[in-house]
Design an enzyme around this catalytic site. Structure first.
Site, PDB file in Angstrom:
ATOM      1  N   SER A 151      11.456  26.196   6.839  1.00 18.12           N
ATOM      2  CA  SER A 151      11.357  25.288   5.695  1.00 18.12           C
ATOM      3  C   SER A 151       9.947  24.710   5.678  1.00 18.12           C
ATOM      4  CB  SER A 151      12.368  24.146   5.882  1.00 18.12           C
ATOM      5  OG  SER A 151      12.148  23.118   4.937  1.00 18.12           O
ATOM      6  N   TYR A 194      17.267  17.926  10.876  1.00 15.21           N
ATOM      7  CA  TYR A 194      16.829  19.102  10.126  1.00 15.21           C
ATOM      8  C   TYR A 194      15.380  19.428  10.473  1.00 15.21           C
ATOM      9  CZ  TYR A 194      16.269  22.106   5.949  1.00 15.21           C
ATOM     10  OH  TYR A 194      16.047  23.159   5.084  1.00 15.21           O
TER      11      TYR A 194
HETATM   12  P1  NAD Z   1      23.334  26.895   0.845  1.00 15.56           P
HETATM   13  O1  NAD Z   1      24.105  25.670   1.193  1.00 15.56           O
HETATM   14  O2  NAD Z   1      23.361  27.433  -0.540  1.00 15.56           O
HETATM   15  O3  NAD Z   1      23.712  28.087   1.826  1.00 15.56           O
HETATM   16  C1  NAD Z   1      23.911  27.890   3.194  1.00 15.56           C
HETATM   17  C2  NAD Z   1      24.665  29.074   3.736  1.00 15.56           C
HETATM   18  O4  NAD Z   1      24.922  28.834   5.122  1.00 15.56           O
HETATM   19  C3  NAD Z   1      26.041  29.260   3.067  1.00 15.56           C
HETATM   20  O5  NAD Z   1      26.346  30.632   2.990  1.00 15.56           O
HETATM   21  C4  NAD Z   1      26.981  28.570   4.058  1.00 15.56           C
HETATM   22  O6  NAD Z   1      28.317  29.042   3.989  1.00 15.56           O
HETATM   23  C5  NAD Z   1      26.315  28.947   5.362  1.00 15.56           C
HETATM   24  N1  NAD Z   1      26.717  28.116   6.486  1.00 15.56           N
HETATM   25  C6  NAD Z   1      26.664  26.764   6.582  1.00 15.56           C
HETATM   26  N2  NAD Z   1      27.173  26.395   7.774  1.00 15.56           N
HETATM   27  C7  NAD Z   1      27.535  27.523   8.427  1.00 15.56           C
HETATM   28  C8  NAD Z   1      28.126  27.793   9.682  1.00 15.56           C
HETATM   29  N3  NAD Z   1      28.447  26.817  10.547  1.00 15.56           N
HETATM   30  N4  NAD Z   1      28.367  29.085  10.013  1.00 15.56           N
HETATM   31  C9  NAD Z   1      28.078  30.093   9.151  1.00 15.56           C
HETATM   32  N5  NAD Z   1      27.527  29.899   7.948  1.00 15.56           N
HETATM   33  C10 NAD Z   1      27.254  28.622   7.596  1.00 15.56           C
HETATM   34  O7  NAD Z   1      21.841  26.541   1.292  1.00 15.56           O
HETATM   35  P2  NAD Z   1      20.439  27.237   1.016  1.00 15.56           P
HETATM   36  O8  NAD Z   1      19.613  26.240   0.330  1.00 15.56           O
HETATM   37  O9  NAD Z   1      20.580  28.603   0.481  1.00 15.56           O
HETATM   38  O10 NAD Z   1      19.899  27.299   2.511  1.00 15.56           O
HETATM   39  C11 NAD Z   1      19.683  28.497   3.223  1.00 15.56           C
HETATM   40  C12 NAD Z   1      18.612  28.238   4.286  1.00 15.56           C
HETATM   41  O11 NAD Z   1      17.383  27.926   3.632  1.00 15.56           O
HETATM   42  C13 NAD Z   1      18.927  27.077   5.207  1.00 15.56           C
HETATM   43  O12 NAD Z   1      18.545  27.391   6.515  1.00 15.56           O
HETATM   44  C14 NAD Z   1      18.050  25.964   4.654  1.00 15.56           C
HETATM   45  O13 NAD Z   1      17.720  25.024   5.631  1.00 15.56           O
HETATM   46  C15 NAD Z   1      16.855  26.748   4.200  1.00 15.56           C
HETATM   47  N6  NAD Z   1      16.031  26.062   3.203  1.00 15.56           N
HETATM   48  C16 NAD Z   1      16.547  25.670   2.013  1.00 15.56           C
HETATM   49  C17 NAD Z   1      15.722  25.020   1.111  1.00 15.56           C
HETATM   50  C18 NAD Z   1      16.211  24.569  -0.236  1.00 15.56           C
HETATM   51  O14 NAD Z   1      15.450  23.862  -0.918  1.00 15.56           O
HETATM   52  N7  NAD Z   1      17.398  24.927  -0.667  1.00 15.56           N
HETATM   53  C19 NAD Z   1      14.387  24.769   1.431  1.00 15.56           C
HETATM   54  C20 NAD Z   1      13.907  25.194   2.660  1.00 15.56           C
HETATM   55  C21 NAD Z   1      14.738  25.835   3.544  1.00 15.56           C
END
Ligand code: NAD
Length: 262
Positions: free
Chosen positions: A144, A157
């Site tokens: 991130s 986080y």
């Molecule tokens: P999201 O909530 O849409 O997806 C998260 C995914 O992780 C889902 O499929 C969920 O079911 C799964 N998950 C959560 N807990 C779990 C567990 N215990 N076991 C197995 N699966 C699990 O979120 P996203 O925004 O797509 O995030 C994906 C990644 O990107 C994360 O690591 C997040 O930190 C990172 N990220 C997101 C952003 C953003 O702005 N959305 C920015 C930077 C980084």
């Protein structure tokens, strides 16, 4: 085009958001896919069948909880047994919790560290020997902007994502003379369910309309004032799987609308 035909990609947290975007893009290049993540069983089955129909690849689903090491090792073992190999590992599953440190619940700290950091240690530990056997592999850790810089109220986080960037560098060094690479992608704001929750919190706290809340969130951190999309991030993941990216090792690659340029 990066042909991943005959290769297998395991993408954790791929039932939603960024992980789903990456799984779809890797399938688009011909990779067989291991989906993982939570959600409605019927919806997940639709996603799995959708990949098979649209991209003519194999796709299986592993219901492993990334906070539980035993389930992670079982998922990797089953994927190897069912699909024969893991060539691409995308560590994407993640959760967020927002609170000042003095009020931060201990169980949320433990869960965020387990899912956003320790899970990647376990998946890599389990999958790397198979990649080294064939001397080819791509490990992509979704960190991130918060793996590079901090913000208030996200202690677990940000500690986890900074840790993930460090883990990425160590794995890259330990595999530097092999055909396996390990890199991190550092997205800025992406409008997925994880961020929608934070937008919704602004709507109710500040009593502002949804569109204003989105702009409010973006303009605090992201100079472009536009969300990054899962498809754009998936494009970078596909590039990291290409031969052109062979000497990209241990990098933390920003795609953040200018967030960390400030
Ligand atoms: P999201 O909530 O849409 O997806 C998260 C995914 O992780 C889902 O499929 C969920 O079911 C799964 N998950 C959560 N807990 C779990 C567990 N215990 N076991 C197995 N699966 C699990 O979120 P996203 O925004 O797509 O995030 C994906 C990644 O990107 C994360 O690591 C997040 O930190 C990172 N990220 C997101 C952003 C953003 O702005 N959305 C920015 C930077 C980084």
């Amino acid at each position: 085009m990066t042909s991943l035909k005959g290769k297998t990609a395991l993408v954790t947290g791929s039932t939603s958001g960024i992980g789903l975007g990456i799984a779809r893009a890797l399938a688009g290049q011909g990779a067989d896919i291991v989906l993982n993540g939570f959600g409605d069983a019927g919806e997940i089955e639709k996603l799995r069948k959708g990949l098979i129909d649209e991209f003519k690849v194999k796709a299986i689903y592993a219901l492993a909880d990334m906070s539980k090491p035993d389930e992670i090792y079982a998922m990797v073992k089953n994927a190897l047994a069912e699909l024969g190999r893991i060539d691409v590992l995308v560590n994407n599953a993640g959760i967020q919790h927002v609170a000042p440190i003095q009020d931060f619940p201990i169980d949320r700290w433990d869960a965020v560290i387990a899912i956003n950091l320790s899970a990647s240690f376990h998946t890599i530990r389990a999958a790397l020997p198979d990649m080294l056997k064939r001397n080819w592999g791509r490990i992509i850790n979704i960190a991130s902007a918060h793996g590079l810089v901090a913000s208030v109220q996200k202690v677990a986080y940000i500690a986890a994502k900074h840790g993930l960037v460090g883990l990425t560098k160590v794995v890259a060094l330990e595999t530097a003379t092999t055909g396996v690479t390990c890199n991190a992608i550092c997205p800025g704001w992406v409008l997925t369910p994880m961020v929608q929750k934070q937008v919704d919190a602004r709507v109710s706290e500040k009593k502002i309309p949804l569109e204003k809340a989105k702009l409010d969130l973006l303009s605090e951190k992201q100079p472009s004032h536009e969300f990054v999309t899962p498809e754009q991030l998936a494009g970078l993941a596909v590039f990291l799987c290409s031969e052109a990216a062979t000497q990209m090792r241990g990098a933390a690659l920003s795609m953040d609308g200018g967030w960390t340029a400030q």
